[in-house]
Write an enzyme that holds these catalytic residues in place. Structure first.
Site, PDB file in Angstrom:
ATOM      1  N   GLU A   1      -5.733 -10.882  -1.578  1.00 46.75           N
ATOM      2  CA  GLU A   1      -6.610 -10.657  -0.407  1.00 46.75           C
ATOM      3  C   GLU A   1      -8.160 -10.748  -0.578  1.00 46.75           C
ATOM      4  O   GLU A   1      -8.818  -9.852  -0.170  1.00 46.75           O
ATOM      5  CB  GLU A   1      -6.195  -9.466   0.307  1.00 46.75           C
TER       6      GLU A   1
ATOM      7  N   GLU B   1       0.805  -1.220   0.031  1.00 43.13           N
ATOM      8  CA  GLU B   1      -0.039  -0.015  -0.162  1.00 43.13           C
ATOM      9  C   GLU B   1       0.783   1.142  -0.006  1.00 43.13           C
ATOM     10  O   GLU B   1       0.696   2.150   0.794  1.00 43.13           O
ATOM     11  CB  GLU B   1      -0.994  -0.020   1.177  1.00 43.13           C
TER      12      GLU B   1
ATOM     13  N   HIS C   1      -9.807  -6.501  -2.613  1.00 43.80           N
ATOM     14  CA  HIS C   1     -11.048  -6.258  -1.617  1.00 43.80           C
ATOM     15  C   HIS C   1     -12.122  -5.627  -2.184  1.00 43.80           C
ATOM     16  O   HIS C   1     -11.953  -4.296  -2.420  1.00 43.80           O
ATOM     17  CB  HIS C   1     -10.394  -5.182  -0.242  1.00 43.80           C
TER      18      HIS C   1
ATOM     19  N   ASN D   1       2.190  -4.850  -3.110  1.00 43.77           N
ATOM     20  CA  ASN D   1       0.806  -5.350  -2.966  1.00 43.77           C
ATOM     21  C   ASN D   1       0.004  -4.022  -2.651  1.00 43.77           C
ATOM     22  O   ASN D   1       0.415  -3.186  -1.861  1.00 43.77           O
ATOM     23  CB  ASN D   1       1.008  -6.266  -1.947  1.00 43.77           C
TER      24      ASN D   1
HETATM   25  C1  XIL Z   1      -6.394  -6.288   8.054  1.00 44.51           C
HETATM   26  C2  XIL Z   1      -6.495  -7.347   9.154  1.00 44.51           C
HETATM   27  O1  XIL Z   1      -7.596  -8.401   8.319  1.00 44.51           O
HETATM   28  C3  XIL Z   1      -7.461  -6.877  10.362  1.00 44.51           C
HETATM   29  O2  XIL Z   1      -7.317  -8.382  11.019  1.00 44.51           O
HETATM   30  C4  XIL Z   1      -6.250  -5.817  10.918  1.00 44.51           C
HETATM   31  O3  XIL Z   1      -7.203  -5.419  12.098  1.00 44.51           O
HETATM   32  C5  XIL Z   1      -6.011  -4.893   9.999  1.00 44.51           C
HETATM   33  O4  XIL Z   1      -5.438  -5.485   8.647  1.00 44.51           O
HETATM   34  N1  XIL Z   1      -4.988  -4.577   3.381  1.00 44.51           N
HETATM   35  C6  XIL Z   1      -3.942  -5.626   4.003  1.00 44.51           C
HETATM   36  C7  XIL Z   1      -4.076  -6.359   5.092  1.00 44.51           C
HETATM   37  O5  XIL Z   1      -2.734  -5.553   3.332  1.00 44.51           O
HETATM   38  O6  XIL Z   1      -3.076  -6.689   5.895  1.00 44.51           O
HETATM   39  C8  XIL Z   1      -5.218  -5.893   6.036  1.00 44.51           C
HETATM   40  O7  XIL Z   1      -5.560  -6.945   6.910  1.00 44.51           O
HETATM   41  C9  XIL Z   1      -6.437  -5.514   4.815  1.00 44.51           C
HETATM   42  C10 XIL Z   1      -6.369  -4.458   3.774  1.00 44.51           C
END
Ligand code: XIL
Length: 321
Positions: free
Chosen positions: A241, A134, A211, A175
């Site tokens: 993810e 990110e 997501h 990522n």
């Molecule tokens: C999220 C987890 O799922 C949660 O449990 C935590 O509180 C916060 O992080 N992008 C990412 C992940 O790269 O690491 C994140 O995971 C979700 C968004």
């Protein structure tokens, strides 16, 4: 309710593909059903939180790997690969680091040391790492972070070089989220990784988090075109993810629509020159991060709260079959 058709894992194995899920330490140790689904359906795992900087480094000179080790041990026991997540991320940093006012040299010591210690601990067990997570803001500019403020935009190249030194065998990924289809953010990322490659920086792949919201899913063509342009740079792509959140409670129509979104992403990945893995961000809806972060939404995963396979599961099975 599992019928007798092949599992996701068996279908993925048959085509040399990795299908995986993010694992929480709590449900892994507490919930036998969760473990059973993991072992049956997936051939790659990633720690949902346990390898992040906050959890692994409670103090500058103290590392804590017990939870991540337990997840890696489960993966080894079941013949699964492991992705590492994440080394350089603005979020979930330990509070001592957020508060520290480090000099440039001191910051190098901390960040380089972090990459070396964590990657060395998991060397030979983690085959791919999200080195930078990110790093780009939603408008396509570099995201403001401790790393950008301390090192300037060189930090990405530095992180990848250090990661490659720490484990020359590991596949190194950039990522990010909302970079799934062709859009201003993914175009910014494309420019950054192309620049890194030109300078000889060891970056091997781009992770598309995926997501998604059910009400804003990318078109198959836009996904396929985006994956293709990263492939054309010689990079691997992985879906890292995926979840597809809906308003709660999800209706049967929502679940069918969700299945279509999963299927589109899987088909875009499978039809690409190189898209080597597809991971979902959780196992059952019961432990998903979605309700905590997106008020009133949930139901984003392949299995419902009781562990029953949802239409999205069967859609992925069809796509893989
Ligand atoms: C999220 C987890 O799922 C949660 O449990 C935590 O509180 C916060 O992080 N992008 C990412 C992940 O790269 O690491 C994140 O995971 C979700 C968004």
């Amino acid at each position: 309710m599992q019928d007798n058709a092949a599992t996701l894992r068996a279908l993925a194995d048959a085509r040399g593909f990795r299908i995986g899920a993010a694992v929480g330490h709590e449900p892994l140790i507490r919930d036998p059903r969760y473990r059973e689904i993991l072992a049956r359906e997936f051939n790659v795992l990633v720690c949902e939180n346990a390898m992040k900087c906050g959890p692994t480094r409670p103090a500058r000179d103290r590392f804590e790997f017990a939870e991540a080790d337990a997840i890696v041990a489960f993966a080894e026991e079941h013949g699964m690969a492991v992705r590492g997540h994440a080394l350089v991320w603005h979020n979930m940093l330990p509070s001592w680091l957020e508060k520290a006012r480090l000099s440039y040299d001191d910051a190098i010591d901390v960040v380089r040391g972090h990459i070396f210690t964590v990657m060395s601990h998991f060397r030979g067990k983690v085959y791919a790492w999200d080195v930078v997570n990110e790093g780009v803001a939603d408008d396509g500019r570099w995201r403001d972070s401790l790393f950008l403020r301390t090192f300037g935009p060189d930090y990405m190249a530095m992180a990848f070089h250090w990661a490659h030194e720490a484990d020359p065998e590991a596949q190194l990924f950039y990522n990010d989220y909302s970079a799934d289809a062709v859009n201003p953010k993914s175009t910014a990322i494309y420019g950054i990784v192309r620049g890194l490659l030109k300078e000889g920086v060891p970056v091997h792949g781009v992770g598309l988090q995926m997501h998604l919201s059910l009400y804003d899913t990318p078109k198959w063509r836009a996904l396929a075109d985006n994956i293709a342009r990263f492939n054309d740079l010689g990079l691997d792509v992985q879906i890292t993810e995926m979840d597809v959140r809906t308003r709660e409670p999800a209706s049967p129509d929502d679940l069918r629509e969700q299945a279509r979104a999963y299927r589109d992403v899987m088909e875009a990945c499978l039809s690409a020159t190189r898209c080597s893995a597809f991971l979902v961000w959780g196992v059952t809806d019961r432990y998903s991060w979605i309700p905590e972060v997106f008020k009133g939404e949930g139901s984003g995963l392949l299995f419902d709260a009781s562990g029953q396979a949802k239409p999205a599961y069967f859609a992925l099975r069809e796509a893989l079959g």
